[in-house]
Design an enzyme around this catalytic site. Structure first.
Site, PDB file in Angstrom:
ATOM      1  N   CYS A  29       0.828  -1.200   0.000  1.00 29.60           N
ATOM      2  CA  CYS A  29       0.000   0.000   0.000  1.00 29.60           C
ATOM      3  C   CYS A  29       0.860   1.247   0.000  1.00 29.60           C
ATOM      4  O   CYS A  29       0.525   2.248  -0.594  1.00 29.60           O
ATOM      5  CB  CYS A  29      -0.867   0.044   1.248  1.00 29.60           C
ATOM      6  SG  CYS A  29      -2.434  -0.754   0.978  1.00 29.60           S
ATOM      7  N   SER A  30       1.983   1.173   0.693  1.00 26.67           N
ATOM      8  CA  SER A  30       2.779   2.381   0.883  1.00 26.67           C
ATOM      9  C   SER A  30       3.424   2.870  -0.413  1.00 26.67           C
ATOM     10  O   SER A  30       3.825   4.016  -0.494  1.00 26.67           O
ATOM     11  CB  SER A  30       3.851   2.147   1.941  1.00 26.67           C
ATOM     12  OG  SER A  30       4.718   1.117   1.531  1.00 26.67           O
ATOM     13  N   CYS A  31       3.523   2.004  -1.428  1.00 25.47           N
ATOM     14  CA  CYS A  31       4.053   2.570  -2.674  1.00 25.47           C
ATOM     15  C   CYS A  31       2.984   2.589  -3.761  1.00 25.47           C
ATOM     16  O   CYS A  31       3.270   2.704  -4.931  1.00 25.47           O
ATOM     17  CB  CYS A  31       5.336   1.894  -3.139  1.00 25.47           C
ATOM     18  SG  CYS A  31       5.349   0.141  -3.186  1.00 25.47           S
TER      19      CYS A  31
END
Lengths: 120, 208
Positions: B109-111
């Site tokens: 999710c973070s990228c």
């Protein structure tokens, strides 16, 4: 999609024109969905939830230049209600957070981060 | 270069750690079932920001100057429309042509540039999707109902913490003279991660 009336009556819940929830980040949708599921599992009534969330939202200081956003309050309230219902405690949540942090750091970038002990 | 990784490990923000801790706890205690949770979240996935990227794509289709700016510096071109990532992520636009189809993978999710693309689909984060997309992109696309000519090259881009990709799908035929707003209706989230083409306007009219 629309939400049940009781859920729509959640204090200050951001809704779109169709009466569905709106989110500014993926984690917000996740914590929202977890709250609905926990309620459906019988952990708390929606009235209790609305009260807990309302108490968190009431902590907003109008003078604060960097106020918490709606789902920051929601997350605080969700931790609070689960603790109040003895589902968990601060210590257990801290341990799980630490485990996830370690799992992330041990995971090569691009691979899914998993806590092996829960078998996911 | 598409598979280089600048970071050797992953990182989750404090908020993400708290959310995951809660999910683990509630799962272990049997109060929530992760597949059912994912299913519920899927119903919201169009509720966050996918129209941002669609507007970027529609503008690039209609405005050649904007298109040039988007291709040379996507971060600034996207910011022009008022969409900025919270973490100020660096965006790169990759454009589909008759000869090249682009597809983006990343399991984190973070990228995933959700401010532009909206919520990631659940399958996007699954390990099998990622590994198969890298190994057999044509097969994966086929499963999504996208069959490309043999001669079309498929490029797979792996998002890193520093660089996130936006696929510019090809503008569908039969949309000459359409307004940006109408065009943006054809741009789905999946078309911006390369697992679908932009919607066919002949189908669109029937469903509209």
């Amino acid at each position: 999609m629309t939400l049940p009336d009781a859920v729509q009556a959640t204090p200050r819940l951001p809704l779109d024109q169709d009466g569905g929830p709106v989110f500014t980040a993926p984690w917000e949708a996740r914590v929202f969905a977890m709250t609905l599921k926990a309620h459906q599992a019988g952990l708390f009534s929606w009235g209790e939830w609305a009260e807990t969330l309302g108490a968190e939202l009431a902590k907003d200081d109008p003078a604060d230049t960097n106020p918490l956003n709606y789902y920051d309050h929601w997350l605080n309230a969700f931790e609070k209600i689960l603790t109040a219902k003895d589902v968990t405690g601060a210590h257990q949540l801290a341990e799980l957070k630490k485990a996830w942090d370690e799992a992330a750091r041990a995971t090569p970038h691009g691979d899914p981060i998993e806590l092996s002990r829960i078998g996911r | 270069m598409s598979h280089d990784h600048d970071h050797d490990h992953s990182e989750l923000s404090d908020i993400e750690l708290r959310v995951r801790a809660l999910e683990t706890l509630l799962t272990e205690k049997g109060y929530i079932d992760p597949p059912a949770l994912d299913e519920l979240i899927e119903t919201y996935e169009t509720k966050i920001g996918p129209k941002n990227g669609a507007r970027v794509v529609a503008k690039a289709w209609t405005d050649t100057d904007y298109h040039a700016r988007l291709m040379s510096d996507a971060t600034s071109a996207i910011a022009e429309l008022g969409f900025t990532g919270r973490q100020g992520e660096h965006m790169v636009a990759v454009e589909n042509t008759s000869g090249v189809h682009n597809m983006v993978v990343c399991t984190l999710c973070s990228c995933y540039p959700w401010t532009v693309l909206g919520l990631p689909p659940v399958w996007y984060k699954s390990a099998p999707y990622r590994s198969r997309a890298v190994r057999d992109p044509r097969g994966v696309l086929k499963e999504f109902g996208v069959t490309l000519p043999e001669e079309t090259e498929i490029k797979v881009w792996d998002s890193t913490a520093e660089v996130r990709y936006l696929v510019i799908p090809r503008r569908p035929k039969g949309t000459e003279g359409w307004s940006e707003e109408r065009l943006s209706e054809l741009v789905t989230r999946n078309s911006m991660i390369g697992t679908a083409l932009a919607l066919d306007p002949s189908n669109q009219e029937e469903t509209a």
